[in-house]
Motif scaffolding. Structure first.
Motif, mmCIF file in Angstrom:
data_model
loop_
_atom_site.group_PDB
_atom_site.id
_atom_site.type_symbol
_atom_site.label_atom_id
_atom_site.label_comp_id
_atom_site.label_asym_id
_atom_site.label_seq_id
_atom_site.Cartn_x
_atom_site.Cartn_y
_atom_site.Cartn_z
ATOM 1 N N LEU A 152 54.859 39.590 4.281
ATOM 2 C CA LEU A 152 55.721 40.767 2.874
ATOM 3 C C LEU A 152 55.128 42.213 3.450
ATOM 4 O O LEU A 152 54.107 42.652 3.887
ATOM 5 C CB LEU A 152 55.834 40.528 1.533
ATOM 6 C CG LEU A 152 56.208 41.380 0.682
ATOM 7 C CD1 LEU A 152 58.002 41.413 1.317
ATOM 8 C CD2 LEU A 152 55.703 41.396 -0.485
ATOM 9 N N LYS A 153 56.705 43.105 4.245
ATOM 10 C CA LYS A 153 56.440 43.999 4.801
ATOM 11 C C LYS A 153 57.479 45.491 4.952
ATOM 12 O O LYS A 153 58.311 44.418 4.395
ATOM 13 C CB LYS A 153 56.431 43.575 6.698
ATOM 14 C CG LYS A 153 56.633 43.641 7.480
ATOM 15 C CD LYS A 153 55.645 43.331 8.700
ATOM 16 C CE LYS A 153 56.855 42.474 9.124
ATOM 17 N NZ LYS A 153 56.564 41.932 10.743
ATOM 18 N N PRO A 154 57.164 46.579 4.905
ATOM 19 C CA PRO A 154 55.256 47.730 4.551
ATOM 20 C C PRO A 154 54.990 46.686 2.941
ATOM 21 O O PRO A 154 55.900 46.932 1.669
ATOM 22 C CB PRO A 154 55.508 48.217 4.663
ATOM 23 C CG PRO A 154 57.202 49.140 4.245
ATOM 24 C CD PRO A 154 58.207 47.325 4.795
ATOM 25 N N VAL A 155 54.344 46.546 2.838
ATOM 26 C CA VAL A 155 53.213 46.613 1.234
ATOM 27 C C VAL A 155 51.763 47.275 1.659
ATOM 28 O O VAL A 155 50.769 47.119 2.558
ATOM 29 C CB VAL A 155 52.785 44.871 1.173
ATOM 30 C CG1 VAL A 155 52.482 43.944 2.088
ATOM 31 C CG2 VAL A 155 52.169 44.579 -0.520
ATOM 32 N N VAL A 156 52.102 47.744 0.604
ATOM 33 C CA VAL A 156 50.836 48.575 0.311
ATOM 34 C C VAL A 156 49.494 48.938 -0.825
ATOM 35 O O VAL A 156 50.099 48.507 -1.986
ATOM 36 C CB VAL A 156 51.055 50.169 0.622
ATOM 37 C CG1 VAL A 156 51.542 50.794 1.898
ATOM 38 C CG2 VAL A 156 51.371 51.090 -0.189
ATOM 39 N N ASN A 157 48.452 48.786 -1.008
ATOM 40 C CA ASN A 157 47.649 48.719 -2.613
ATOM 41 C C ASN A 157 47.715 50.181 -2.989
ATOM 42 O O ASN A 157 48.156 51.071 -2.632
ATOM 43 C CB ASN A 157 46.903 48.111 -2.147
ATOM 44 C CG ASN A 157 45.546 48.542 -3.371
ATOM 45 O OD1 ASN A 157 45.502 48.073 -4.469
ATOM 46 N ND2 ASN A 157 44.444 48.733 -3.222
ATOM 47 N N PHE A 186 61.588 40.849 -4.182
ATOM 48 C CA PHE A 186 61.083 40.622 -2.855
ATOM 49 C C PHE A 186 62.063 40.052 -1.541
ATOM 50 O O PHE A 186 61.125 40.380 -0.547
ATOM 51 C CB PHE A 186 60.261 39.198 -3.211
ATOM 52 C CG PHE A 186 58.741 39.619 -3.951
ATOM 53 C CD1 PHE A 186 58.176 40.711 -4.143
ATOM 54 C CD2 PHE A 186 58.965 39.368 -5.816
ATOM 55 C CE1 PHE A 186 57.403 41.104 -4.788
ATOM 56 C CE2 PHE A 186 58.134 39.251 -6.199
ATOM 57 C CZ PHE A 186 57.327 40.405 -6.313
ATOM 58 N N ALA A 187 63.078 39.636 -1.807
ATOM 59 C CA ALA A 187 63.883 39.593 -0.668
ATOM 60 C C ALA A 187 64.187 40.895 -0.006
ATOM 61 O O ALA A 187 64.810 41.543 1.431
ATOM 62 C CB ALA A 187 64.481 38.668 -0.347
ATOM 63 N N GLU A 188 64.426 41.995 -0.655
ATOM 64 C CA GLU A 188 65.089 43.140 -0.615
ATOM 65 C C GLU A 188 63.890 44.087 1.089
ATOM 66 O O GLU A 188 63.396 43.700 1.082
ATOM 67 C CB GLU A 188 65.187 44.224 -1.674
ATOM 68 C CG GLU A 188 65.824 43.500 -2.786
ATOM 69 C CD GLU A 188 66.010 44.602 -3.921
ATOM 70 O OE1 GLU A 188 65.862 45.796 -4.172
ATOM 71 O OE2 GLU A 188 66.358 43.469 -4.936
ATOM 72 N N PHE A 211 53.748 32.837 -5.603
ATOM 73 C CA PHE A 211 55.435 32.369 -5.553
ATOM 74 C C PHE A 211 56.807 32.681 -5.581
ATOM 75 O O PHE A 211 58.238 32.315 -5.444
ATOM 76 C CB PHE A 211 55.533 30.614 -5.900
ATOM 77 C CG PHE A 211 53.945 30.471 -7.025
ATOM 78 C CD1 PHE A 211 54.133 29.082 -6.087
ATOM 79 C CD2 PHE A 211 53.021 30.181 -7.224
ATOM 80 C CE1 PHE A 211 52.716 28.256 -5.877
ATOM 81 C CE2 PHE A 211 51.834 29.456 -7.533
ATOM 82 C CZ PHE A 211 51.746 28.548 -6.071
ATOM 83 N N TRP A 212 56.569 33.855 -6.123
ATOM 84 C CA TRP A 212 57.683 34.996 -6.107
ATOM 85 C C TRP A 212 58.050 35.650 -5.403
ATOM 86 O O TRP A 212 59.648 35.670 -4.755
ATOM 87 C CB TRP A 212 57.207 36.102 -7.618
ATOM 88 C CG TRP A 212 57.807 35.036 -8.462
ATOM 89 C CD1 TRP A 212 57.869 33.823 -9.236
ATOM 90 C CD2 TRP A 212 57.795 36.064 -10.718
ATOM 91 N NE1 TRP A 212 57.685 34.003 -10.562
ATOM 92 C CE2 TRP A 212 57.405 35.300 -11.005
ATOM 93 C CE3 TRP A 212 57.364 37.141 -10.397
ATOM 94 C CZ2 TRP A 212 57.496 35.625 -12.212
ATOM 95 C CZ3 TRP A 212 58.075 37.853 -11.729
ATOM 96 C CH2 TRP A 212 57.816 36.775 -12.835
ATOM 97 N N VAL A 213 57.370 35.267 -4.367
ATOM 98 C CA VAL A 213 57.602 36.036 -2.553
ATOM 99 C C VAL A 213 57.940 35.244 -2.407
ATOM 100 O O VAL A 213 58.968 35.418 -1.635
ATOM 101 C CB VAL A 213 56.438 36.383 -2.171
ATOM 102 C CG1 VAL A 213 56.558 37.377 -1.310
ATOM 103 C CG2 VAL A 213 55.789 38.452 -3.129
ATOM 104 N N ASP A 214 57.558 33.980 -1.887
ATOM 105 C CA ASP A 214 58.407 32.896 -0.960
ATOM 106 C C ASP A 214 58.992 32.572 -1.773
ATOM 107 O O ASP A 214 59.501 31.907 -2.205
ATOM 108 C CB ASP A 214 57.083 31.979 -1.409
ATOM 109 C CG ASP A 214 57.546 30.662 -0.105
ATOM 110 O OD1 ASP A 214 58.604 31.108 0.841
ATOM 111 O OD2 ASP A 214 56.758 29.944 -0.443
#
Length: 134
Positions: free
Chosen positions: A108-113, A80-82, A67-70
């Motif tokens: 969302l990208k790039p995103v890594v664990n 999360f918009a940066e 919800f915070w990402v969308d």
């Protein structure tokens, strides 16, 4: 009658590992503080109070993450918009592995664990700051 779980956590994590990129703790420590990197802590607030946190990390509770990402969600958080590389972590890397998979699916990208989570971060000598109870 007991539930018949047909896909367990091991299979879910194996599938996620095949789909997402992970970063070793030493490599994550090396990029701490870079302006194009955001470290996202999805642990429970009690874990953060007990163990501390990565300096400069952003806390996004696992239960609210999607919800915070969308950007169309009323709960959206501007971070999360940066245009940043997002490094997602939990305590041991299990929750963050699954969360990274979902965030990648969301676009969302790039995103890594962070492989091994906060425990691996501490083991790699990464800095930790104490957090006061609220």
């Amino acid at each position: 009658m007991p539930q018949n779980i047909v896909v367990g956590h091991r299979q879910l994590m194996a599938e996620a590992e095949a789909e997402v990129e992970s970063i070793d703790a030493a490599d994550a420590v090396a990029v701490l503080g870079q302006p194009n990197v955001a470290i996202i802590d999805i642990r429970d607030p009690r874990e953060i109070e007990r163990e501390g946190r990565i300096p400069g990390s952003f806390h996004a509770p696992r239960g609210m993450l999607e919800f915070w990402v969308d950007p169309e969600s009323p709960y959206h958080k501007p971070i999360f918009a940066e245009k940043k590389k997002f490094i997602i972590h939990c305590a041991s890397g299990w929750r963050s592995l699954l969360a990274t998979q979902v965030l990648q699916r969301m676009g969302l990208k790039p995103v890594v664990n962070l492989k091994g989570g906060f425990a691996a971060w501490k083991e790699a000598g990464g800095p930790v700051e104490k957090v006061e109870k609220k």
